[in-house]
Design a protein around this motif. Structure first.
Motif, PDB file in Angstrom:
ATOM      1  N   ALA A   2     -33.574 -13.178 -59.351  1.00 19.02           N
ATOM      2  CA  ALA A   2     -34.833 -12.663 -59.878  1.00 19.02           C
ATOM      3  C   ALA A   2     -34.600 -11.585 -60.924  1.00 19.02           C
ATOM      4  N   ALA A   3     -33.595 -10.735 -60.688  1.00 21.08           N
ATOM      5  CA  ALA A   3     -33.303  -9.651 -61.628  1.00 21.08           C
ATOM      6  C   ALA A   3     -32.809 -10.186 -62.962  1.00 21.08           C
ATOM      7  N   ARG A   4     -32.014 -11.242 -62.920  1.00 19.97           N
ATOM      8  CA  ARG A   4     -31.519 -11.824 -64.180  1.00 19.97           C
ATOM      9  C   ARG A   4     -32.644 -12.492 -64.955  1.00 19.97           C
ATOM     10  N   PHE A   5     -33.506 -13.196 -64.269  1.00 18.51           N
ATOM     11  CA  PHE A   5     -34.628 -13.831 -64.962  1.00 18.51           C
ATOM     12  C   PHE A   5     -35.580 -12.793 -65.533  1.00 18.51           C
ATOM     13  N   ALA A   6     -35.689 -11.660 -64.861  1.00 19.08           N
ATOM     14  CA  ALA A   6     -36.586 -10.602 -65.347  1.00 19.08           C
ATOM     15  C   ALA A   6     -35.959  -9.786 -66.464  1.00 19.08           C
ATOM     16  N   GLY A   7     -34.642  -9.979 -66.681  1.00 22.68           N
ATOM     17  CA  GLY A   7     -33.949  -9.206 -67.697  1.00 22.68           C
ATOM     18  C   GLY A   7     -33.508  -7.844 -67.224  1.00 22.68           C
ATOM     19  N   ASP A   8     -33.586  -7.605 -65.920  1.00 21.39           N
ATOM     20  CA  ASP A   8     -33.193  -6.306 -65.377  1.00 21.39           C
ATOM     21  C   ASP A   8     -31.694  -6.219 -65.086  1.00 21.39           C
ATOM     22  N   GLU A   9     -31.010  -7.348 -65.062  1.00 26.66           N
ATOM     23  CA  GLU A   9     -29.576  -7.369 -64.800  1.00 26.66           C
ATOM     24  C   GLU A   9     -28.901  -8.311 -65.775  1.00 26.66           C
ATOM     25  N   ALA A  10     -27.811  -7.869 -66.381  1.00 26.56           N
ATOM     26  CA  ALA A  10     -27.044  -8.724 -67.283  1.00 26.56           C
ATOM     27  C   ALA A  10     -26.306  -9.777 -66.470  1.00 26.56           C
ATOM     28  N   GLY A  11     -26.115 -10.930 -67.072  1.00 26.46           N
ATOM     29  CA  GLY A  11     -25.388 -11.999 -66.394  1.00 26.46           C
ATOM     30  C   GLY A  11     -25.892 -13.351 -66.850  1.00 26.46           C
ATOM     31  N   TYR A  12     -25.179 -14.371 -66.474  1.00 30.36           N
ATOM     32  CA  TYR A  12     -25.508 -15.723 -66.931  1.00 30.36           C
ATOM     33  C   TYR A  12     -26.378 -16.445 -65.910  1.00 30.36           C
ATOM     34  N   ILE A  13     -27.250 -17.308 -66.406  1.00 26.03           N
ATOM     35  CA  ILE A  13     -28.218 -18.037 -65.588  1.00 26.03           C
ATOM     36  C   ILE A  13     -28.007 -19.544 -65.713  1.00 26.03           C
ATOM     37  N   TYR A  14     -28.000 -20.009 -66.968  1.00 27.62           N
ATOM     38  CA  TYR A  14     -28.025 -21.436 -67.281  1.00 27.62           C
ATOM     39  C   TYR A  14     -27.469 -21.556 -68.697  1.00 27.62           C
ATOM     40  N   THR A  15     -26.622 -22.539 -68.951  1.00 26.76           N
ATOM     41  CA  THR A  15     -25.890 -22.564 -70.219  1.00 26.76           C
ATOM     42  C   THR A  15     -26.795 -22.692 -71.439  1.00 26.76           C
ATOM     43  N   ARG A  16     -27.994 -23.255 -71.277  1.00 25.27           N
ATOM     44  CA  ARG A  16     -28.918 -23.258 -72.414  1.00 25.27           C
ATOM     45  C   ARG A  16     -29.326 -21.848 -72.810  1.00 25.27           C
ATOM     46  N   LEU A  17     -29.236 -20.922 -71.870  1.00 26.81           N
ATOM     47  CA  LEU A  17     -29.608 -19.533 -72.125  1.00 26.81           C
ATOM     48  C   LEU A  17     -28.419 -18.640 -72.440  1.00 26.81           C
ATOM     49  N   GLY A  18     -27.209 -19.125 -72.194  1.00 25.71           N
ATOM     50  CA  GLY A  18     -26.018 -18.329 -72.460  1.00 25.71           C
ATOM     51  C   GLY A  18     -24.846 -18.817 -71.636  1.00 25.71           C
ATOM     52  N   ASN A  19     -23.647 -18.650 -72.183  1.00 27.14           N
ATOM     53  CA  ASN A  19     -22.431 -19.143 -71.548  1.00 27.14           C
ATOM     54  C   ASN A  19     -21.273 -18.277 -72.030  1.00 27.14           C
ATOM     55  N   PRO A  20     -20.312 -17.906 -71.185  1.00 27.58           N
ATOM     56  CA  PRO A  20     -19.230 -17.016 -71.624  1.00 27.58           C
ATOM     57  C   PRO A  20     -18.398 -17.566 -72.776  1.00 27.58           C
ATOM     58  N   THR A  21     -18.140 -18.874 -72.779  1.00 30.65           N
ATOM     59  CA  THR A  21     -17.369 -19.456 -73.891  1.00 30.65           C
ATOM     60  C   THR A  21     -18.167 -19.367 -75.187  1.00 30.65           C
ATOM     61  N   THR A  22     -19.421 -19.741 -75.113  1.00 34.07           N
ATOM     62  CA  THR A  22     -20.291 -19.648 -76.283  1.00 34.07           C
ATOM     63  C   THR A  22     -20.407 -18.212 -76.775  1.00 34.07           C
ATOM     64  N   ARG A  23     -20.463 -17.282 -75.827  1.00 27.40           N
ATOM     65  CA  ARG A  23     -20.628 -15.882 -76.211  1.00 27.40           C
ATOM     66  C   ARG A  23     -19.442 -15.377 -77.014  1.00 27.40           C
ATOM     67  N   GLU A  24     -18.232 -15.806 -76.668  1.00 21.40           N
ATOM     68  CA  GLU A  24     -17.073 -15.385 -77.459  1.00 21.40           C
ATOM     69  C   GLU A  24     -17.187 -15.895 -78.893  1.00 21.40           C
ATOM     70  N   LEU A  25     -17.604 -17.142 -79.049  1.00 19.77           N
ATOM     71  CA  LEU A  25     -17.792 -17.687 -80.401  1.00 19.77           C
ATOM     72  C   LEU A  25     -18.811 -16.861 -81.167  1.00 19.77           C
ATOM     73  N   GLU A  26     -19.928 -16.539 -80.543  1.00 14.62           N
ATOM     74  CA  GLU A  26     -20.981 -15.783 -81.222  1.00 14.62           C
ATOM     75  C   GLU A  26     -20.487 -14.415 -81.667  1.00 14.62           C
ATOM     76  N   LEU A  27     -19.803 -13.719 -80.784  1.00 14.47           N
ATOM     77  CA  LEU A  27     -19.304 -12.387 -81.134  1.00 14.47           C
ATOM     78  C   LEU A  27     -18.224 -12.453 -82.200  1.00 14.47           C
ATOM     79  N   LYS A  28     -17.435 -13.507 -82.184  1.00 15.47           N
ATOM     80  CA  LYS A  28     -16.364 -13.652 -83.179  1.00 15.47           C
ATOM     81  C   LYS A  28     -16.949 -13.847 -84.581  1.00 15.47           C
TER      82      LYS A  28
END
Length: 410
Positions: free
Chosen positions: A45-71
């Protein structure tokens, strides 16, 4: 982690965006998962509300994708990025997140065919007004601005004509009028051009091309500030679903490690090809900013670090002869992408820019005799040999060979 502000771009291609891995992996792990497990219902519930950082579902974010984005964000000198399933996914998400019914978009009059189709054929269905303008004419751009103008979209160099636009003028004008500037930087990559240095608000790439570089991915990426990327991710990307798969993100991360050395070879080969074709009797015009005769040459060394690996050629040939030339290539592959290790050739009028009508192509400077070459990583002698044999069937080339033979003493 390295300091993105101090490292050279060649180094950032390899190291930017990397995080410490729990098992000590040197290579970026591929998080090939659709969803992520929560420790408990409260955490979910906290992740869906945006109160806690973390991954939920790959359409919304993924650690591998995140490295590409930051790079890629680090390479462009911008704060954040959003990876997309295709280059057109990036174009659509970056524009539609900020445009609505009644808004006005100014776009350059020559664009990649599907970008043109989106703006000209689709946006009108949703009440978005679009003006296509020759952006080398600065007064024409100024005159196109309306009270409802919300965004300016441009490619530079333009596909396929290789016209170079003045980013300092365009982005400065947008800042002056409160217009969002969106620059497609696919042909240059951030190693050769960084539009943010000139004030661009949003930069996009078809990551299919040079960023990946191996012809085995379709993807896009949008780079901007944190607020705009958040708006894109929470609206058009989340709800339209044009997000990248983690496997494709992983492949692009791998491709980026060699971007600097690949680009050097692409640019070196393209420069030699342009100089060869400029002297060829079957060629009317070579569109390549690395030639002093090209109007875009004046931007080399300030806006652009080099001219890139793509050029367009106006042949002294009609449509049928142009197709015969294309069909004769042996080393060049007939394909409509660019930035691959392989050299590629295509016919814009009947392929990538076929969404244009004949009148629109004429206005955009896309003739039946225009062919686009993406120069690959092969040995330059082999590339030039293939060009020579392909062009040899054009009558003016044959006449030049005959005249040279007759002029040679027996």
């Amino acid at each position: 982690m390295i300091n993105n502000n101090n490292a050279n771009l060649d180094t950032l291609c390899i190291h930017a965006g990397k995080t410490k891995q729990p098992y000590g992996a040197l290579s970026t792990p591929l998080y090939q998962t659709s969803t992520f497990v929560f420790d408990n219902a409260e955490q979910g519930a906290a992740r869906f509300a945006g109160d806690e950082a973390g991954y939920i579902y790959t359409r919304l974010g993924n650690p591998t994708t995140r490295e590409l984005e930051l790079k890629v964000a680090a390479l462009e000198g911008m704060a954040d990025a959003a990876a997309t399933a295709t280059g057109m996914g990036a174009v659509a998400a970056a524009t539609m997140a900020f445009l609505q019914q009644g808004d006005h978009l100014i776009a350059c009059n020559t664009l990649y065919g599907c970008s043109y189709a989106l703006f000209s054929h689709q946006f009108s269905r949703y009440g978005i007004d679009v003006s296509f303008v020759d952006m080398t004419d600065h007064q024409a751009v100024i005159d196109a601005i309306k009270p409802t103008t919300k965004m300016l979209f441009a490619e530079t160099p333009i596909n396929p004509s290789l016209v170079v636009l003045d980013l300092a003028f365009l982005c400065g004008l947008c800042q002056q009028h409160g217009i969002i500037s969106v620059i497609d930087n696919t042909f240059m990559t951030p190693l050769l051009q960084q539009p943010a240095k000139f004030g661009a608000d949003i930069v996009i790439h078809s990551a299919t091309k040079y960023l990946n570089g191996h012809g085995d991915v379709v993807a896009g990426i949008i780079i901007s500030d944190v607020e705009k990327i958040a708006a894109i991710k929470l609206t058009t990307l989340k709800d339209m679903g044009a997000t990248i798969s983690p496997h494709d993100a992983w492949l692009i991360i791998r491709g980026l490690k060699t971007l600097a050395v690949r680009l050097q070879r692409h640019c070196d080969n393209a420069q030699q090809v342009a100089e060869y074709l400029a002297a060829h009797p079957a060629v009317a015009i070579v569109h390549y900013p690395g030639l002093p005769s090209h109007p875009g040459y004046r931007f080399i060394g300030n806006q652009m670090r080099a001219a890139g690996g793509v050029l367009a050629v106006e042949l002294k040939a009609d449509l049928a002869e142009s197709r015969r030339v294309i069909n004769r290539f042996k080393l060049f592959s007939l394909a409509v992408s660019l930035g691959d290790a392989e050299s590629l050739v295509q016919h814009p009028a009947s392929m990538t820019h076929s969404p244009y009508t004949a009148a629109e192509r004429a206005k955009a400077g896309i003739s039946d005799g225009l062919i686009r070459l993406s120069i690959g990583l092969e040995h330059i002698d082999d590339i030039l040999a293939d060009l020579q044999q392909a062009l040899s069937i054009i009558p003016v080339a044959q006449a030049a060979v005959s005249a040279a033979q007759e002029a040679t003493p027996a």
